[in-house]
Design a protein around this motif. Sequence first.
Motif: not given
Length: 179
Positions: A2-10, A121-127
């Motif tokens: 449950k990450p603290a910050d979430l993806p934003c919907s555009a 996922g790429f930017q915040r989780l570093g995937l």
Amino acid sequence: MKPADLPCSAHPLVTLRHLERDDARAWYAYLADPVVVEHTSWDLRSIDDLQSNFDDYASARPASPMRLAVVLRDGGQLVGTIGLNAISLQHRTAEIAYDLSPVVWGKGVATSVVNSVVGWGFQRLGLLRIQATVLESNERSIRVLERCHFAREGYLRSYRQIRGKSGNFWLYACIAGMS
Ligand SMILES: CC(C)(COP(=O)(O)OP(=O)(O)OC[C@H]1O[C@@H](n2cnc3c(N)ncnc32)[C@H](O)[C@@H]1OP(=O)(O)O)[C@@H](O)C(=O)NCCC(=O)NCCS
């Protein structure tokens, strides 16, 4: 997870938030529709079959799966879910999964939220790699993945059981910095 910050919907119709156990009824309401699950491996007999999914999402393990609710900006009704499974922080990989209620099909919602979750996922989780496996007959989902710059990598024969029958899947993947 449950990450603290979430993806934003555009997308103008929907926002994203954590999926909660209280969402089970609304989620099951459309997953019980044979049209929705026809090209997937979902095999739910009752709403109780969703409980193990919620147990996984609530797990404290760092790489446990995460799932978000796709909700209407106007009124907050749950109209979909999207998440990352098989997250490996060691290998920097994950598998994306999503489903929408037919009430919002054909409006670009899936394309928009897939792009949001992949970018996050790429930017915040570093995937570095996010993959997807899609039943060969799931033309709508294949179009979503290709619009989101996933590349077809392989053909997975007899990969999953589709309500008692063996199903062949395509393997797709999106690599960070390559779209
Ligand atoms: C797979 C699934 C999410 C795709 O939903 P979808 O509505 O087809 O996809 P989108 O929300 O991205 O909408 C895309 C369609 O809306 C149209 N559209 C309308 N407005 C749009 C906009 N502003 N932006 C983008 N597309 C738009 C597109 O042209 C496209 O139509 P097309 O596929 O006929 O070319 C949905 O069918 C579903 O939930 N299926 C059941 C579960 C499932 O299969 N999950 C995936 C398992 S791998």
